[in-house]
Motif scaffolding. Sequence first.
Motif, PDB file in Angstrom:
ATOM      1  N   UNK A  33      -0.997  -8.407  22.428  1.00  0.00           N
ATOM      2  CA  UNK A  33       0.239  -7.920  21.796  1.00  0.00           C
ATOM      3  C   UNK A  33       0.257  -8.160  20.281  1.00  0.00           C
ATOM      4  N   UNK A  34      -0.915  -8.326  19.707  1.00  0.00           N
ATOM      5  CA  UNK A  34      -1.046  -8.484  18.252  1.00  0.00           C
ATOM      6  C   UNK A  34      -1.838  -7.303  17.722  1.00  0.00           C
ATOM      7  N   UNK A  35      -1.277  -6.608  16.750  1.00  0.00           N
ATOM      8  CA  UNK A  35      -1.919  -5.356  16.327  1.00  0.00           C
ATOM      9  C   UNK A  35      -1.561  -4.982  14.888  1.00  0.00           C
ATOM     10  N   UNK A  36      -2.474  -4.210  14.297  1.00  0.00           N
ATOM     11  CA  UNK A  36      -2.258  -3.566  13.013  1.00  0.00           C
ATOM     12  C   UNK A  36      -1.865  -2.123  13.278  1.00  0.00           C
ATOM     13  N   UNK A  37      -1.062  -1.546  12.384  1.00  0.00           N
ATOM     14  CA  UNK A  37      -0.637  -0.158  12.528  1.00  0.00           C
ATOM     15  C   UNK A  37      -1.235   0.680  11.399  1.00  0.00           C
ATOM     16  N   UNK A  40      -7.025   1.983  10.566  1.00  0.00           N
ATOM     17  CA  UNK A  40      -8.347   2.567  10.728  1.00  0.00           C
ATOM     18  C   UNK A  40      -8.919   3.057   9.402  1.00  0.00           C
ATOM     19  N   UNK A  41     -10.177   2.668   9.155  1.00  0.00           N
ATOM     20  CA  UNK A  41     -10.872   3.080   7.941  1.00  0.00           C
ATOM     21  C   UNK A  41     -10.551   2.241   6.729  1.00  0.00           C
ATOM     22  N   UNK A  42      -9.587   1.317   6.882  1.00  0.00           N
ATOM     23  CA  UNK A  42      -9.203   0.506   5.729  1.00  0.00           C
ATOM     24  C   UNK A  42      -9.447  -0.987   5.951  1.00  0.00           C
ATOM     25  N   UNK A  43      -9.441  -1.431   7.210  1.00  0.00           N
ATOM     26  CA  UNK A  43      -9.707  -2.831   7.520  1.00  0.00           C
ATOM     27  C   UNK A  43     -10.753  -2.925   8.618  1.00  0.00           C
ATOM     28  N   UNK A  44     -11.438  -4.049   8.633  1.00  0.00           N
ATOM     29  CA  UNK A  44     -12.300  -4.364   9.757  1.00  0.00           C
ATOM     30  C   UNK A  44     -11.410  -4.617  10.976  1.00  0.00           C
ATOM     31  N   UNK A  65       0.499   1.053  -1.247  1.00  0.00           N
ATOM     32  CA  UNK A  65       0.102   1.116   0.150  1.00  0.00           C
ATOM     33  C   UNK A  65       0.465  -0.174   0.877  1.00  0.00           C
ATOM     34  N   UNK A  66       0.943  -0.028   2.115  1.00  0.00           N
ATOM     35  CA  UNK A  66       1.259  -1.188   2.936  1.00  0.00           C
ATOM     36  C   UNK A  66       0.855  -0.947   4.379  1.00  0.00           C
ATOM     37  N   UNK A  67       0.249  -1.952   5.003  1.00  0.00           N
ATOM     38  CA  UNK A  67      -0.178  -1.833   6.395  1.00  0.00           C
ATOM     39  C   UNK A  67       0.598  -2.846   7.229  1.00  0.00           C
ATOM     40  N   UNK A  68       1.400  -2.390   8.199  1.00  0.00           N
ATOM     41  CA  UNK A  68       2.167  -3.322   9.043  1.00  0.00           C
ATOM     42  C   UNK A  68       1.267  -4.098  10.005  1.00  0.00           C
ATOM     43  N   UNK A  80       6.569 -10.113  12.051  1.00  0.00           N
ATOM     44  CA  UNK A  80       6.118  -8.896  11.372  1.00  0.00           C
ATOM     45  C   UNK A  80       5.690  -9.215   9.948  1.00  0.00           C
ATOM     46  N   UNK A  81       4.581  -8.626   9.540  1.00  0.00           N
ATOM     47  CA  UNK A  81       4.051  -8.809   8.191  1.00  0.00           C
ATOM     48  C   UNK A  81       3.692  -7.449   7.608  1.00  0.00           C
ATOM     49  N   UNK A  82       3.604  -7.396   6.296  1.00  0.00           N
ATOM     50  CA  UNK A  82       3.174  -6.183   5.611  1.00  0.00           C
ATOM     51  C   UNK A  82       2.019  -6.540   4.688  1.00  0.00           C
ATOM     52  N   UNK A  83       0.850  -5.967   4.929  1.00  0.00           N
ATOM     53  CA  UNK A  83      -0.320  -6.236   4.096  1.00  0.00           C
ATOM     54  C   UNK A  83      -0.226  -5.403   2.833  1.00  0.00           C
ATOM     55  N   UNK A  84      -0.344  -6.062   1.681  1.00  0.00           N
ATOM     56  CA  UNK A  84      -0.213  -5.379   0.394  1.00  0.00           C
ATOM     57  C   UNK A  84      -1.324  -5.803  -0.547  1.00  0.00           C
TER      58      UNK A  84
END
Length: 274
Positions: A33-37, A40-44, A65-68, A80-84
Motif C-alpha cells: 500500500x505504498x506507491x508513487x503516482x 514512470x520514466x522519472x524515478x527508479x 514538477x511534483x510527484x505524489x 502523503x508526500x510530494x517529491x519536488x
Amino acid sequence: MLSEHPSDATHRVYVRGQVVTTLRFEKAVDTTRTKLLGWEGRLEPLVVVRNKVVLEPMHDLADDEGIPLIVTLVDGTEAAFLLRHPGWRHSNGADQQVDVFKDPESYASMHAALLRALKENSTLTEENERYRKEEVSEDHALAALLASEAIAQTPFKLADRFSGKDDESEVDAQVFQGKGKVAVVFKVKNTHSQEPWSLKSARLVTKDGGHARAVAIRVTTREITLGSSGVVAAVVDSSAFMEEGVLTSLFLEIYRQDGLRQAFVQLDPALLAR
C-alpha cells in the motif's frame, strides 16, 4: 512531524537526479500500500526495506514538477508526500534522510526535536558572536558605506571596473584601492523571470594554494527582487595578502543562492596604496 491539521500543506521531500533519498519511519512500511503516482520514466522503482522508503530520481525534476508519494505503515497510518526539485530556496541539495514521526511525544521524536533545537541554538550563538565582532570591525563599517554607495565617505579610490551578464543577472563591479586595504563593489541586477537573487556566500583565497582569508561583506538587501538591483561590497585588509611573509595575489568569488559562482576577481598586492 506528521500533521493531521487540514490547513497544513502536504509534506515536501526534495530530491535530485541520481541522488538517493531515504524516508525513515518509526514503524514498518506496508509495501503493498505504498506507491508513487506518475513516476514512470522519472524515478527508479520504489524500494521498501522494513521501515525505510528509498527514492532515486533518474534525473532532476522540473521546477514546477511534483510527484505524489503515499506511504502506508503496517498499523494503517497513511502519510502523503510530494517529491519536488530543491529549487533555489534549497540550494544545498536533496534531502538525504528524512525521519518521519507520528507521535510527537515518543522518545525518538523528542530526541530528534532536541537535537534539532540544539543545532539551531548553536547556529544562532555563532551568528550572534559573528554579528558582535562585525559591529566593532572597521572593515565591515567600510563595507557598509560602500554598499550604501557612500564612497566619498571612505578612503578608497577607483582602480578598475568590469561587467558581465548571463540569462539571470547582470553584474557591474568596481575595484577600489585604499591605504592598506582593497575593496570591491558588485552591483547586481536580477533579470531572472521568476526567482529573486541572493548572496549565498563569498570566498577569498590565495592564488597559490587556495588558503582561505578573511573578508568583510555587506549587502544592501537579503534578496534582490525581479528587475531590481542590489549591492554586495567586500573589503580586504592588507594582512590577507601575506603568505609566509610574502605578498601574494588573492581570488575573490561571490556565489548566488543556487550555489553557482556569480562573479570572480583577482586582487593583486599592487592595489594596496602606500
